[in-house]
Scaffold this motif. Structure first.
Motif, short mmCIF file in Angstrom:
data_model
loop_
_atom_site.label_atom_id
_atom_site.label_comp_id
_atom_site.label_asym_id
_atom_site.label_seq_id
_atom_site.Cartn_x
_atom_site.Cartn_y
_atom_site.Cartn_z
N ALA A 2 0.83 -1.20 0.00
CA ALA A 2 0.00 0.00 0.00
C ALA A 2 0.86 1.25 0.00
CB ALA A 2 -0.93 0.00 1.22
N ARG A 3 2.00 1.17 0.73
CA ARG A 3 2.89 2.32 0.78
C ARG A 3 3.44 2.63 -0.60
NH1 ARG A 3 6.57 1.33 6.24
NH2 ARG A 3 4.98 1.90 7.75
N MET A 4 3.69 1.60 -1.41
CA MET A 4 4.31 1.82 -2.70
C MET A 4 3.32 2.28 -3.76
SD MET A 4 7.32 1.31 -1.81
CE MET A 4 8.13 1.45 -3.39
N LEU A 8 5.68 8.13 -1.01
CA LEU A 8 6.12 7.87 0.36
C LEU A 8 6.15 9.18 1.13
CD1 LEU A 8 9.09 5.43 -0.37
CD2 LEU A 8 6.91 4.85 0.70
N ARG A 9 5.55 9.16 2.31
CA ARG A 9 5.47 10.36 3.15
C ARG A 9 6.64 10.35 4.14
NH1 ARG A 9 0.82 13.06 3.26
NH2 ARG A 9 0.92 13.49 5.52
N ASP A 31 10.53 12.11 -7.47
CA ASP A 31 9.30 11.42 -7.84
C ASP A 31 8.99 10.30 -6.85
OD1 ASP A 31 7.10 10.83 -9.62
OD2 ASP A 31 8.24 9.07 -10.25
N GLY A 32 7.75 10.26 -6.38
CA GLY A 32 7.32 9.20 -5.48
C GLY A 32 7.62 9.44 -4.03
N ASP A 55 5.50 7.51 6.33
CA ASP A 55 5.94 6.14 6.09
C ASP A 55 7.35 5.94 6.63
OD1 ASP A 55 3.63 5.28 4.50
OD2 ASP A 55 4.36 6.76 3.06
N VAL A 56 8.17 6.99 6.52
CA VAL A 56 9.57 6.93 6.95
C VAL A 56 9.91 8.21 7.71
CG1 VAL A 56 11.99 6.74 6.23
CG2 VAL A 56 10.23 5.48 4.99
N VAL A 57 10.61 8.06 8.83
CA VAL A 57 11.10 9.21 9.60
C VAL A 57 12.61 9.29 9.42
CG1 VAL A 57 11.34 10.25 11.88
CG2 VAL A 57 9.27 8.96 11.32
N LEU A 58 13.11 10.44 8.99
CA LEU A 58 14.55 10.71 8.97
C LEU A 58 14.89 11.36 10.30
CD1 LEU A 58 15.28 12.12 5.38
CD2 LEU A 58 15.64 9.81 6.23
N MET A 59 15.65 10.66 11.14
CA MET A 59 15.83 11.05 12.54
C MET A 59 17.26 11.48 12.84
SD MET A 59 14.04 10.95 15.53
CE MET A 59 12.87 9.57 15.49
N ASP A 60 17.40 12.71 13.30
CA ASP A 60 18.69 13.17 13.80
C ASP A 60 19.00 12.42 15.10
OD1 ASP A 60 21.02 14.65 14.09
OD2 ASP A 60 20.02 16.39 14.97
#
Length: 220
Positions: A2-4, A8-9, A31-32, A55-60
Motif C-alpha cells: 500500500a505504501r508503494m 512515500l510520506r 518522484d514518489g 511512512d519513513v522518519v529521517l531522525m537526527d
C-alpha cells in the motif's frame, strides 16, 4: 504494498533548521516521495507522527531535549509505526548499535550522497535495512564480540525452526526476499511468512535486528 502505491510520506526530525530545509528541498523534488512534515526535537516526534502519518522518519541523533535513540524507540513501539532512518554525523559504535536496537531500519551519515539517501528511503520503506557502507563491517564486528551477547543470541535462535534458522542466516548475509526464496527453494510469500514468524518469536522489529542477532550468535 500500500505504501508503494502512493508517494512515500517523509517526516524530517532535526534540531538544525538549515538541515531540515535542505533535506526538504532535496526530497520534495523526487518522484514518489513527499515531505509530510518536520520536527525540531525528539519530544515533538510522537505528535508529528500522529499529525502527518509518515511512512519513513529521517531522525537526527543528537537533539537538545530528547535524543534520536529515545525518539526512535518511542516511535517504533507504536501501532503501525513508520520506519526510521537515523541520519547523523555521529557514527560511534554505541550510537549505531543503540539506534538499531531501538528499531531503526537504517543508519546513514549526513555526508551520504542525495541519491543514496533517496535509495535508502525507498528500501527501508519496504523493510530492507540500510547502513552506510563504511560503518557496516565495524558494526558487525562489534555486535559479534560484545560481552555476553553470544550465549543470549544462541539461546534466542534455539526457539526457531530449522527452516527459520536458514532464513535468519540468509537475512544476515543481506539477501533480498527473492534471493532467499531462490536459495532455499521456496516462494517469496513463504519467505515473508517465515520472516514475520521470526520477528514475532524473537520480539524484533525488523530485518536489521535479525542480522544483528545472527552476528551476535556467530552465524555470519
Amino acid at each position: 504494498m500500500a505504501r508503494m502505491s502512493r508517494a512515500l510520506r517523509i517526516l524530517i526530525v532535526d534540531d538544525d533548521a538549515l538541515v531540515r530545509g535542505g533535506l526538504s528541498m532535496m526530497l520534495d523534488g523526487v518522484d514518489g516521495i513527499s515531505v509530510a512534515g518536520e520536527a525540531a526535537d525528539g519530544d515533538e516526534v510522537a505528535a508529528a507522527v500522529d499529525r502527518h502519518t509518515p511512512d519513513v522518519v529521517l531522525m537526527d541523533l543528537c537533539m537538545k531535549r530528547v535524543d534520536g535513540i529515545a525518539a526512535t524507540r518511542k516511535v517504533r513501539a507504536r501501532p503501525h509505526a513508520p520506519e526510521v532512518i537515523v541520519l547523523t554525523t555521529f557514527d560511534s559504535d554505541e550510537n549505531i548499535l543503540h539506534a538499531l536496537r531501538a528499531g531503526a531500519g537504517g543508519f546513514l551519515l549526513k555526508d551520504t550522497a542525495p541519491p543514496e539517501i533517496v535509495d535508502a528511503i525507498r528500501k527501508v520503506a519496504v523493510g530492507d535495512p540500510i547502513l552506510s557502507p563504511r560503518i557496516t563491517r565495524r558494526l558487525m564486528d562489534r555486535a559479534a564480540t560484545q560481552a555476553g551477547t553470544y550465549e543470549q543470541a544462541r539461546a534466542s535462535l534455539e526457539t526457531l525452526s530449522p527452516r527459520e534458522h536458514e532464513v535468519v542466516v540468509a537475512v544476515s548475509e543481506g539477501r533480498s526476499n527473492a534471493e532467499i526464496a531462490a536459495r532455499l527453494y521456496m516462494s517469496v510469500p513463504t519467505v515473508k511468512a517465515h520472516i514475520s514468524s521470526i520477528l514475532t518469536k524473537l520480539t524484533l522489529d525488523n530485518r536489521t535486528q535479525i542480522a544483528l542477532l545472527a552476528h551476535d550468535a556467530g552465524l555470519a
